[in-house]
Design a protein around this motif. Sequence first.
Motif, PDB file in Angstrom:
ATOM      1  N   ARG A 174     -23.664  -5.133 115.269  1.00  0.00           N
ATOM      2  CA  ARG A 174     -23.133  -4.242 114.241  1.00  0.00           C
ATOM      3  C   ARG A 174     -22.545  -5.039 113.080  1.00  0.00           C
ATOM      4  N   ASP A 175     -22.487  -6.339 113.241  1.00  0.00           N
ATOM      5  CA  ASP A 175     -21.787  -7.167 112.256  1.00  0.00           C
ATOM      6  C   ASP A 175     -22.729  -7.624 111.147  1.00  0.00           C
ATOM      7  N   TYR A 176     -23.155  -6.679 110.331  1.00  0.00           N
ATOM      8  CA  TYR A 176     -23.993  -7.022 109.200  1.00  0.00           C
ATOM      9  C   TYR A 176     -23.842  -5.954 108.129  1.00  0.00           C
ATOM     10  N   ASP A 177     -24.306  -6.290 106.935  1.00  0.00           N
ATOM     11  CA  ASP A 177     -24.322  -5.341 105.838  1.00  0.00           C
ATOM     12  C   ASP A 177     -25.751  -4.860 105.636  1.00  0.00           C
ATOM     13  N   SER A 178     -25.901  -3.703 104.978  1.00  0.00           N
ATOM     14  CA  SER A 178     -27.238  -3.164 104.782  1.00  0.00           C
ATOM     15  C   SER A 178     -27.310  -2.301 103.539  1.00  0.00           C
ATOM     16  N   ARG A 179     -28.542  -1.938 103.158  1.00  0.00           N
ATOM     17  CA  ARG A 179     -28.769  -1.034 102.033  1.00  0.00           C
ATOM     18  C   ARG A 179     -29.764   0.042 102.434  1.00  0.00           C
ATOM     19  N   LEU A 180     -29.673   1.181 101.778  1.00  0.00           N
ATOM     20  CA  LEU A 180     -30.704   2.212 101.862  1.00  0.00           C
ATOM     21  C   LEU A 180     -31.322   2.346 100.480  1.00  0.00           C
ATOM     22  N   LEU A 181     -32.643   2.157 100.396  1.00  0.00           N
ATOM     23  CA  LEU A 181     -33.358   2.251  99.131  1.00  0.00           C
ATOM     24  C   LEU A 181     -34.158   3.548  99.105  1.00  0.00           C
ATOM     25  N   TYR A 182     -34.022   4.311  98.032  1.00  0.00           N
ATOM     26  CA  TYR A 182     -34.729   5.569  97.853  1.00  0.00           C
ATOM     27  C   TYR A 182     -35.798   5.342  96.778  1.00  0.00           C
ATOM     28  N   ILE A 193     -29.989   3.241  95.309  1.00  0.00           N
ATOM     29  CA  ILE A 193     -29.716   2.286  96.381  1.00  0.00           C
ATOM     30  C   ILE A 193     -28.281   2.498  96.839  1.00  0.00           C
ATOM     31  N   GLU A 194     -28.089   2.650  98.124  1.00  0.00           N
ATOM     32  CA  GLU A 194     -26.754   2.750  98.701  1.00  0.00           C
ATOM     33  C   GLU A 194     -26.433   1.441  99.417  1.00  0.00           C
ATOM     34  N   PHE A 195     -25.266   0.884  99.127  1.00  0.00           N
ATOM     35  CA  PHE A 195     -24.837  -0.385  99.702  1.00  0.00           C
ATOM     36  C   PHE A 195     -23.760  -0.107 100.765  1.00  0.00           C
ATOM     37  N   TYR A 196     -23.988  -0.592 101.981  1.00  0.00           N
ATOM     38  CA  TYR A 196     -23.063  -0.343 103.085  1.00  0.00           C
ATOM     39  C   TYR A 196     -22.444  -1.647 103.572  1.00  0.00           C
ATOM     40  N   GLU A 197     -21.196  -1.559 103.976  1.00  0.00           N
ATOM     41  CA  GLU A 197     -20.519  -2.689 104.601  1.00  0.00           C
ATOM     42  C   GLU A 197     -20.507  -2.489 106.100  1.00  0.00           C
ATOM     43  N   GLU A 198     -20.350  -3.589 106.837  1.00  0.00           N
ATOM     44  CA  GLU A 198     -20.380  -3.523 108.287  1.00  0.00           C
ATOM     45  C   GLU A 198     -19.306  -2.589 108.827  1.00  0.00           C
ATOM     46  N   GLY A 199     -19.701  -1.784 109.809  1.00  0.00           N
ATOM     47  CA  GLY A 199     -18.764  -0.894 110.471  1.00  0.00           C
ATOM     48  C   GLY A 199     -18.415   0.370 109.709  1.00  0.00           C
ATOM     49  N   LYS A 200     -19.071   0.632 108.570  1.00  0.00           N
ATOM     50  CA  LYS A 200     -18.748   1.812 107.765  1.00  0.00           C
ATOM     51  C   LYS A 200     -19.979   2.686 107.593  1.00  0.00           C
TER      52      LYS A 200
END
Length: 280
Positions: A174-182, A193-200
């Motif tokens: 779970r210890d990573y960051d990610s994005r969602l691209l539309y 693009i949605e930018f997410y931080e780890e654990g959120k």
Amino acid sequence: RSLAPLFLLTLVIGMTGFYKSTYKKGPEVMSDLKDLQVADSEVELIKMVIIDESGNTQVREMISMIEPDANGNLRYLIRFLSPSDIKGVTLLTIEDPKGGSEQYLYLPALGEPRKISTSQQSNYFMGSDFTFEDLRKEQPKDHQYYRLQDDEIEGEEVYVIMSAPAGIDISESRDYDSRLLYIDKETYNILKIEFYEEGKSTPHKTFTGYDYNSKEVDGPTQRPHRAVMNNHEKKTTSIMTILKSRINQPLPTDIFTVEAMKEWSDQDDEEILALFETSQ
């Protein structure tokens, strides 16, 4: 980059599942996007507006240029034209075909360009909501892509692609960051693009591209007339608006060097601005 936590991905997979092989998978969508959005060169005159949490604004003007060299290295440069206190500040990025990159920032007051380290690429660029890494082209080797359930944005069908850092096991970590691209299914324009931080489970930043068919952006490849980055944590917003653009316009070949950053003059600015007056 900042991306989505594992439980968000697990929830989406549990609800929808991944697509079968007859459908385009995440890497295929991203490969098609890269192929359709390619250009030999680009030069843009951009107005940037930075809005702080109290509604105060800063207005900046800059030029942005992109062109590959003979060896396939992608070179792009951002240079501020105004206001006077940041005039001449320049960011140069050089990326080789294998995905390696170097970034250099030139501040006239210091007199020498300095290299941006990998750890500094997550820092915000010149007080905006764009990080140094946001200002690079997408680096497929640095990410793994997963196609989630398709969605719709303002009546347009979009692919939803989750981008997670390469080299991790998302089923165990779970210890990573990610994005969602539309990504628009027809044009492959990135609408959001949605930018997410780890654990959120909620994004800390959202990028939105508007007016891809604006008359100010000419040439065969579409670009957003306006790009908005909302930082939900800081409650700030940065807006980039393209005032003028040329795609596939030949550019001076000697401007994409560290040495040129120091020697750039007002005359060089005028020569670049003159490119916008030439016909396609």
